[in-house]
Motif scaffolding. Structure first.
Motif, PDB file in Angstrom:
ATOM      1  N   CYS A  22      44.737   3.186  10.660  1.00 47.26           N
ATOM      2  CA  CYS A  22      43.484   2.783  10.002  1.00 47.26           C
ATOM      3  C   CYS A  22      42.272   2.814  10.925  1.00 47.26           C
ATOM      4  O   CYS A  22      41.145   2.914  10.452  1.00 47.26           O
ATOM      5  CB  CYS A  22      43.638   1.373   9.420  1.00 47.26           C
ATOM      6  SG  CYS A  22      44.831   1.279   8.077  1.00 47.26           S
ATOM      7  N   PRO A 111      37.070   2.593   4.048  1.00 44.68           N
ATOM      8  CA  PRO A 111      38.373   3.181   3.724  1.00 44.68           C
ATOM      9  C   PRO A 111      39.277   2.156   3.059  1.00 44.68           C
ATOM     10  O   PRO A 111      39.325   1.000   3.465  1.00 44.68           O
ATOM     11  CB  PRO A 111      38.918   3.609   5.089  1.00 44.68           C
ATOM     12  CG  PRO A 111      38.155   2.797   6.089  1.00 44.68           C
ATOM     13  CD  PRO A 111      36.810   2.566   5.502  1.00 44.68           C
ATOM     14  N   CYS A 114      44.530   4.748   4.152  1.00 43.51           N
ATOM     15  CA  CYS A 114      44.386   5.416   5.441  1.00 43.51           C
ATOM     16  C   CYS A 114      45.604   6.292   5.701  1.00 43.51           C
ATOM     17  O   CYS A 114      46.737   5.916   5.365  1.00 43.51           O
ATOM     18  CB  CYS A 114      44.232   4.386   6.565  1.00 43.51           C
ATOM     19  SG  CYS A 114      42.828   3.268   6.343  1.00 43.51           S
ATOM     20  N   SER A 116      47.845   8.875   8.378  1.00 40.69           N
ATOM     21  CA  SER A 116      48.167   9.253   9.748  1.00 40.69           C
ATOM     22  C   SER A 116      47.885  10.735   9.960  1.00 40.69           C
ATOM     23  O   SER A 116      47.986  11.547   9.036  1.00 40.69           O
ATOM     24  CB  SER A 116      49.638   8.948  10.029  1.00 40.69           C
ATOM     25  OG  SER A 116      50.064   9.573  11.223  1.00 40.69           O
ATOM     26  N   LYS A 126      46.520  14.364   1.348  1.00 38.57           N
ATOM     27  CA  LYS A 126      46.105  13.020   0.961  1.00 38.57           C
ATOM     28  C   LYS A 126      46.304  12.790  -0.533  1.00 38.57           C
ATOM     29  O   LYS A 126      46.742  11.721  -0.950  1.00 38.57           O
ATOM     30  CB  LYS A 126      44.644  12.789   1.359  1.00 38.57           C
ATOM     31  CG  LYS A 126      44.407  12.783   2.866  1.00 38.57           C
ATOM     32  CD  LYS A 126      42.933  12.579   3.197  1.00 38.57           C
ATOM     33  CE  LYS A 126      42.724  12.553   4.705  1.00 38.57           C
ATOM     34  NZ  LYS A 126      41.290  12.372   5.065  1.00 38.57           N
ATOM     35  N   ASP A 158      36.258   9.372  -0.473  1.00 44.00           N
ATOM     36  CA  ASP A 158      37.645   9.206  -0.904  1.00 44.00           C
ATOM     37  C   ASP A 158      37.822   9.270  -2.419  1.00 44.00           C
ATOM     38  O   ASP A 158      38.949   9.196  -2.915  1.00 44.00           O
ATOM     39  CB  ASP A 158      38.199   7.860  -0.400  1.00 44.00           C
ATOM     40  CG  ASP A 158      38.437   7.867   1.099  1.00 44.00           C
ATOM     41  OD1 ASP A 158      38.501   8.967   1.680  1.00 44.00           O
ATOM     42  OD2 ASP A 158      38.558   6.789   1.695  1.00 44.00           O
TER      43      ASP A 158
END
Length: 394
Positions: A22, A111, A114, A116, A126, A158
């Protein structure tokens, strides 16, 4: 194979692992902030905020994180859906519990899910990971009689991730101040109309004319004396409205111990006594005004502590914008611009999903008209507006 996990305590995941995914640029999603909420008891099942944080693994590799809570009410959210709950009740249905992805008591964009860096390396997009999360949430909801899932104040960037057929977009408006590379507060004043410039100078002068001294404190400069006064005044803002405060002193002291470098406290003193305080949280490129309190009314002191001091801090530290919290049309006259905010909503009940979708079509259209009308009231002089327009066109 992807694996979906829920954690009822953020302490059950390693802080470095959480922050490694994050980050800490947006301070409210950091492990330290969320853990302080839980450790202090400000967020817990007894208060209608049962942590159910989402983790997605591929074998032992953590790919995605999303804070989430099982809610028994709609308090502390700043996106108001109580009318939806009332409609459910009138039809003999239960709106609560519901699932909520948000930062408790914090109406600041940032956000909410989150990912990686390993996710992309392993070939997971995503959108694919969010769809996996949504499928598991919907299965969980239908199994346990949970009405819905909501995501509040995600970043605009997002929204594409959340853009799934059954997820609905809700829009709102906040007022935020943007740093146009000002060298000083006076540079900012020069962008305003003559009338507004004089009014702002007068408001600031009236504070000092009352014998009030303003001081900005950061991190370890904030002493126990300051925290004691701050919390008393913070409580008073709720007591005046017949409410109990959301947060407790332990929460703030935990923040002071684990992320003091992210804290800015502005104090007002008169006759050597603290009379008002305002606490902000410092992000990578933004300042977030969060908590304020004062026992006695003083002319323009709220504007000074909550707005003008924050603007000065952003200018002096080259932060891009100042998010001073929800609502507040009085901010417009002080150079805070209307911006759209967003929330996403998945509703299990097909009939209510369609009814809410119809409602949001009308409400979102109204919000855009409201934003445009508010923008027409901004106090910037015509030369500044023309210069801004030229810059945007380039």
């Amino acid at each position: 194979m992807l694996r979906f996990e829920l954690l009822d305590e953020i302490a059950k995941v390693d802080s470095q692992l959480w922050n490694g995914v994050c980050g800490t640029d947006y301070p409210f999603i950091s492990w330290e902030f969320l853990n302080a909420l839980e450790l202090s008891g400000a967020v817990c099942a007894e208060k209608g905020w049962q942590p159910q944080h989402v983790l997605v693994y591929e074998e032992n590799e953590l790919l995605a994180l999303m804070p989430m809570y099982l809610k028994g009410h709609s308090q502390g959210e700043y996106v108001f859906d109580q009318s939806w709950a009332h409609a459910y009740s009138r039809h003999g249905l239960s709106y609560y519990p519901k699932l909520l992805t948000a930062i408790p008591f914090t109406p600041c964009q940032g956000p909410r899910i989150c990912f990686s860096e390993k996710a992309d390396q392993l070939g997971f997009s995503k959108n694919q990971l969010f769809l996996f999360i949504l499928e598991n949430i919907s299965t969980l909801a239908r199994k346990h009689g949970i009405s819905s899932w909501h995501c509040l104040f995600p970043e605009f960037e997002d929204l594409e991730i959340f853009n799934q057929e059954e997820v609905q977009l809700r829009e709102g408006v906040q007022f935020q101040w943007f740093n146009k590379l000002y060298g000083s507060f006076d540079d900012f004043l020069e962008t305003l109309t003559c009338k507004r410039r004089k009014n702002l100078k007068r408001e600031r002068r009236l504070v000092s004319d009352q014998g009030i001294r303003i001081t900005q404190l950061r991190g370890q400069q904030i002493s126990e004396r300051h925290w004691t006064a701050f919390f008393e005044y913070y409580q008073s803002t709720y007591w005046k409205r017949g409410m109990s405060e959301y947060l407790n002193l332990e929460f703030f002291l935990l923040l002071a111990s684990c992320m003091s470098e992210k804290l800015l406290m502005v104090i007002a003193e008169k006759d050597e006594k603290i009379i008002a305080t305002a606490l902000s949280v410092i992000g990578e490129d933004a300042l977030y005004g969060r908590y304020w309190g004062c026992l006695q009314d003083y002319d323009n002191l709220h504007f000074e502590l909550c707005y003008y001091q924050g603007i000065e801090f952003c200018i002096n530290h080259k932060l891009k914008y100042f998010n001073s919290g929800a609502q507040g049309e009085h901010k417009i006259a002080r150079g805070f611009e209307p911006v759209m905010t967003y929330s996403m909503h998945w509703i299990a009940h097909a009939g209510f999903r369609k009814a809410i979708e119809d409602f949001l079509v009308e409400e979102n259209a109204y919000m855009h008209r409201y934003k445009d009308a508010a923008g027409n009231l901004l106090p910037f002089n015509i030369n500044h507006v023309l210069k801004e327009n030229e810059h945007n066109e380039v």
